[in-house]
Each structure stands twice: as C-alpha cells, then as structure tokens.
Scaffold this motif. Structure first.
Motif, PDB file in Angstrom:
ATOM      1  N   LEU A   5      -8.469   6.471  -0.571  1.00 20.60           N
ATOM      2  CA  LEU A   5      -9.357   7.165   0.363  1.00 20.60           C
ATOM      3  C   LEU A   5      -8.887   8.590   0.602  1.00 20.60           C
ATOM      4  CD1 LEU A   5     -11.704   7.183   2.457  1.00 20.60           C
ATOM      5  CD2 LEU A   5     -10.024   6.374   4.149  1.00 20.60           C
ATOM      6  N   LYS A   6      -9.740   9.554   0.269  1.00 19.66           N
ATOM      7  CA  LYS A   6      -9.537  10.947   0.664  1.00 19.66           C
ATOM      8  C   LYS A   6     -10.258  11.160   1.980  1.00 19.66           C
ATOM      9  CE  LYS A   6     -11.377  15.510   0.214  1.00 19.66           C
ATOM     10  NZ  LYS A   6     -11.488  15.525   1.676  1.00 19.66           N
TER      11      LYS A   6
ATOM     12  N   GLY B 218      -3.709  10.448   2.939  1.00 20.01           N
ATOM     13  CA  GLY B 218      -4.568   9.277   2.997  1.00 20.01           C
ATOM     14  C   GLY B 218      -3.952   8.067   2.328  1.00 20.01           C
ATOM     15  N   PRO B 219      -4.611   6.916   2.461  1.00 22.32           N
ATOM     16  CA  PRO B 219      -4.075   5.655   1.952  1.00 22.32           C
ATOM     17  C   PRO B 219      -4.468   5.356   0.510  1.00 22.32           C
ATOM     18  CG  PRO B 219      -6.016   5.227   3.269  1.00 22.32           C
ATOM     19  CD  PRO B 219      -5.793   6.720   3.307  1.00 22.32           C
TER      20      PRO B 219
ATOM     21  N   ALA C   6       0.875  -1.175   0.000  1.00 25.57           N
ATOM     22  CA  ALA C   6       0.000   0.000   0.000  1.00 25.57           C
ATOM     23  C   ALA C   6       0.908   1.220   0.000  1.00 25.57           C
ATOM     24  CB  ALA C   6      -0.925   0.008   1.221  1.00 25.57           C
ATOM     25  N   ALA C   7       0.306   2.385  -0.129  1.00 22.54           N
ATOM     26  CA  ALA C   7       1.105   3.613  -0.174  1.00 22.54           C
ATOM     27  C   ALA C   7       0.330   4.747   0.467  1.00 22.54           C
ATOM     28  CB  ALA C   7       1.484   3.968  -1.613  1.00 22.54           C
TER      29      ALA C   7
ATOM     30  N   SER D 227      -5.792  14.081  -5.689  1.00 25.45           N
ATOM     31  CA  SER D 227      -4.460  13.521  -5.921  1.00 25.45           C
ATOM     32  C   SER D 227      -4.223  12.142  -5.333  1.00 25.45           C
ATOM     33  CB  SER D 227      -3.389  14.487  -5.411  1.00 25.45           C
ATOM     34  OG  SER D 227      -3.304  15.618  -6.244  1.00 25.45           O
ATOM     35  N   ILE D 228      -5.114  11.647  -4.495  1.00 25.33           N
ATOM     36  CA  ILE D 228      -5.116  10.243  -4.094  1.00 25.33           C
ATOM     37  C   ILE D 228      -6.027   9.449  -5.027  1.00 25.33           C
ATOM     38  CG2 ILE D 228      -6.041   8.633  -2.354  1.00 25.33           C
ATOM     39  CD1 ILE D 228      -4.911  10.496  -0.209  1.00 25.33           C
ATOM     40  N   ARG D 229      -7.206   9.987  -5.259  1.00 25.30           N
ATOM     41  CA  ARG D 229      -8.224   9.233  -6.001  1.00 25.30           C
ATOM     42  C   ARG D 229      -7.907   9.100  -7.481  1.00 25.30           C
ATOM     43  NH1 ARG D 229     -12.556  13.072  -4.877  1.00 25.30           N
ATOM     44  NH2 ARG D 229     -10.809  14.382  -4.190  1.00 25.30           N
TER      45      ARG D 229
END
Length: 467
Positions: free
Chosen positions: A194-195, A217-218, A172-173, A181-183
């Motif tokens: 997940l934001k 977030g992850p 995971a990161a 920028s996560i999604r």
C-alpha cells in the motif's frame, strides 16, 4: 509452525488471541527462518534477535493478563533501513552512511511499537531508496525467492522488505514509496503493498530522499493486514508538518460478511488496453481482465474511460523531481567519486546536476496541476484499476539498470497524489503478476475495501514460494 509464518496477520492475531500460539514462538519461528535463509536471500541488513524476543515475551505477558494492545500485539515485522530505531544503525542501504546510528526512533516506528509490534530487524534496500530494480551492488542485491535457480531482481527500493514477507521471514514489513518503491517489490514478490497519500504517515526520524513524494507504508500478505498497519502508522505529527495539513480520516477495510455482492455501489474505472503506452503481454492482460471480472462479480460498477494523463510524461516528471531533491540532499557525496556508492544511483542523482530552479519549479507546478486534475477526474469514481508491472522479475545478470520498464504504471500515482494498492493477480512461468488500484488522496479505505473483497474470492495472496 512452518505454515504459520505464511499466515496473514489477521489469522495470526486470531491464533494469538485464542492462546493457540504465543508471540515468542512465532517470533522464534521467523528468527529461525532468517538464520536459515538470509545468507542466500539477503533480505535483512541487521537482525535484532534479543530485542525481538523480549518484545514478544512482553506481548505474551500482556495477553496473559487480558491487556493485549490490539491485533498487532506480538506480530513480528521487518522495517526498511531508512526507518530510525534509536541507537540502531541507520544506513539507508549505503556504505556512505556506514557507522551512522539513529538518534531517535521514527514516529511511525514508535506507533508500531506502541501497538505491540515486534521489530525483527532492518531490511535491505537500494541505496538512498533510489531505484526500482532492487539492485545494491555494494551491500548485495536481495534474491527474489520465487526462482531458486536464477538470481532474479526483488524490485526496489524496498527490496529486502518484499523478499522478507514473500519468503516467510516476517509477517509483514514497512517500506517507502517515492515512485513505486513499495508496490514494485510487492508485485515482483507476490505480496500486497500500500502506497499511502503523501502526508498520511509521518516521515520524522526517517532518512529522506524526496520530501515532495516520499511516503511510508505497509508490505503485507493481505489488504486487511495492510489496512491494520496503515491505520496504526497514520496520523498527524508535529515533527512532520506535512501531516498537519493532510486530511487524516481513519483507515479501515470494512467487510460485508455474507453479502454476495459486497462491492455494490462502488464505481471502478478501467483503461482500454489499447491506449496503454505499450501492449501488455497475454498473461498480464489476462490478469487485468480477470480482476475486472471479479470486481463486476462482487457488485461493483466497472466501466472503461480514457485517461486525461500521459503516463510516460508523468513517469519522467517523477524521476526528475526525485533526482532534483535527492541531489540537493546528497550532492557532496554524489559528486565525490571516491565515495563508496553504486554507479547507477550516483548517475540518477547526477541527472539533476544541471537542473535550474526554473526547471524544478515547473515540475512542482505540473505536479500540483496533476493532483487537482486527478481529484476532479475521480470525483464519481472509487478507484482506477491499473496494470501492475509490464514484466515479471528479470534475471540480475545482464540487467540494464537505466531502464525505467518497472516505473510506467507506478510513478504516476506519486505524481497524481493518489493512494495506490498493489495486489497479487496470478503467475506467469512461476513468477508473480499483479494489478493496482489507484484511489483519491487520503481515501485509502476505499481501495483497501475493494482489495479485501477481491482477496476474499481469490487466493493469489496466500501463495508463497517453496524454499
């Protein structure tokens, strides 16, 4: 071991607990893949092999003594190159920060390390985290692993984080999300992102872009994994005052094992596709409709309802807030044409050069009003099912970086103060499709519970590219 690198954390943690896998062997497997593929994929800007192996050995020692720290103990992660690790380079994807090292470890990283996570290295990113396509002209653009023939964009700004997880270079990161920028990289790379609501996770020790909207977030294989990581990172931190004024309920992803309708009692809103800013292509519309059908089958009440918002206007407002706050931080670098900075990021920040204080305050007032309206509109709803991205990963060659095509369905979540979960939902011509669940502020558990239920009856999140 080749298959293990694509297992969700939930499964890896079980194998570690049962003694069927060691943290050292798992870490070594990821490091071997990084050595084999990173030159091509450019997912990592720095790899900390020796430290990672030492952390893994410590995790094995704890488990051998019956002192495991929890399900994250011994799990190898990548972290975005804006998360401080004391003594390590911290360049936020920019040559303008070359030579800078972190004085302290970011609070969120301390929490992950305290839970036993193994940090493999810093992941590549868009300069200063300002860009949805994932392009970095000076440090190299990571390659989307779903197409071996064409260099396609990875999505940004957490580009390397998305590629690392999708390609099996990390379990995971950690990414950041200011306007998607996560999604965006999660959706383009076929993983789960997940934001969290702003203020849920401390930003202390991280490189800033936009204090109003920045979140950590992850980016993971599954919603369960995302819940685990978010739960570890979230919480109040005196070093980040926002966290002290934000509700901090526990983040969990409850399951209802054995129940045929685990989402019974949940209310989920959908949008009439004809009311979207532009029509979804057939494959995207099908993914959206099939997800809604799965939700109904799981027992949720799913109903269509018009949005009281202008998605395109919110997208534009988010871009302006980011430009204003980013320019206020980095104007000296941006205005100096001799600094080594990509032109697209420079121009995004320069867009705020002529903005007045009145312009900025009006954006903030509109943001607060939108947050209040969203909370009221969601009063009797657990989640809003949103489209993911309107296109799949585009070829890097010939790309128009000024286009906001990737932001129309991501940025509104930031403007509304929502939490949001991006979920894999199919493929079109071999490239990932996705949907999103928007939730109430600080109600991550609701969207995660829905995400876990969806992923218990689908397998899109378990598919991975063949490298």
């Amino acid at each position: 071991m080749n298959d293990a690198v694509f297992h969700p954390i939930e499964q890896l943690s079980g194998l570690l607990a049962q003694g069927k896998l060691s943290a050292r062997a798992l870490t070594r497997a990821y490091l071997d893949r990084i050595e084999r593929y990173n030159d091509t994929l450019n997912a990592y800007v720095a790899v900390y092999s020796e430290d990672a192996l030492r952390q893994a050995e410590a995790a094995d020692t704890r488990r051998g003594m019956g002192l495991a720290l929890g399900p994250l103990d011994g799990i190898p992660l990548a972290v975005k190159d804006l998360c401080g690790l004391a003594g390590r380079p911290l360049t936020a994807g920019s040559r303008t920060l070359a030579g800078q090292t972190a004085a302290t470890t970011a609070t969120a990283m301390e929490k992950l390390l305290g839970a036993g996570a193994v940090i493999l290295g810093h992941a590549q990113m868009v300069e200063y985290a300002f860009g949805a396509w994932g392009v970095n002209p000076l440090l190299g653009t990571p390659r989307n692993p779903w197409d071996a023939a064409v260099h396609r964009v990875p999505g940004g700004s957490s580009s390397g984080s998305g590629v690392a997880v999708a390609a099996g270079l990390a379990a995971a990161a950690i990414g950041s999300d200011t306007g998607g920028s996560i999604r965006t990289p999660s959706m383009l790379n076929g993983i789960t992102g997940l934001k969290l609501s702003a203020g849920r996770v401390s930003l202390a020790g991280c490189v800033d872009l936009c204090h109003t909207l920045d979140t950590l977030g992850p980016m993971a294989r599954s919603a369960w994994d995302a819940a685990l990581l978010a739960g570890v990172m979230a919480g109040a931190d005196p070093k980040d005052p926002r966290t002290l004024h934000t509700p901090q309920p526990p983040i969990v992803a409850r399951r209802a094992p054995g129940l045929p309708r685990p989402l019974s009692g949940k209310v989920i809103t959908t949008i009439a596709l004809g009311s979207l800013p532009h029509a979804l292509a057939p494959a995207f519309a099908q993914a959206y409709a099939e997800t809604a059908a799965h939700l109904r089958g799981l027992g949720a009440t799913v109903h269509e309802r018009p949005l009281p918002f202008d998605l395109r206007h919110m997208m534009d407002c988010v871009g302006q807030i980011i430009s204003c706050e980013g320019y206020s931080l980095y104007d000296a670098v941006v205005r100096d044409a001799s600094t080594p900075m990509g032109n697209a990021v420079r121009q995004r920040m320069l867009a705020a050069e002529s903005a007045s204080a009145r312009d900025y305050l009006r954006l903030q007032i509109a943001h607060r009003h939108a947050c209040d309206t969203w909370l009221d509109w969601m009063r009797d709803t657990d989640a809003l099912l949103m489209p993911g991205l309107p296109i799949t990963a585009a070829p890097l060659e010939g790309l128009d970086e000024s286009s906001t095509a990737l932001s129309i369905y991501t940025r509104p979540a930031n403007f509304l103060g929502a939490c949001a979960l991006a979920l894999p939902a199919g493929f079109a011509d071999g490239l990932p499709l996705a949907v999103q669940l928007y939730g109430k502020p600080a109600d991550e558990s609701a969207v995660l519970e829905i995400g876990v239920a969806l992923q218990d009856v689908t397998d899109w999140h378990l598919r991975h590219p063949a490298l």
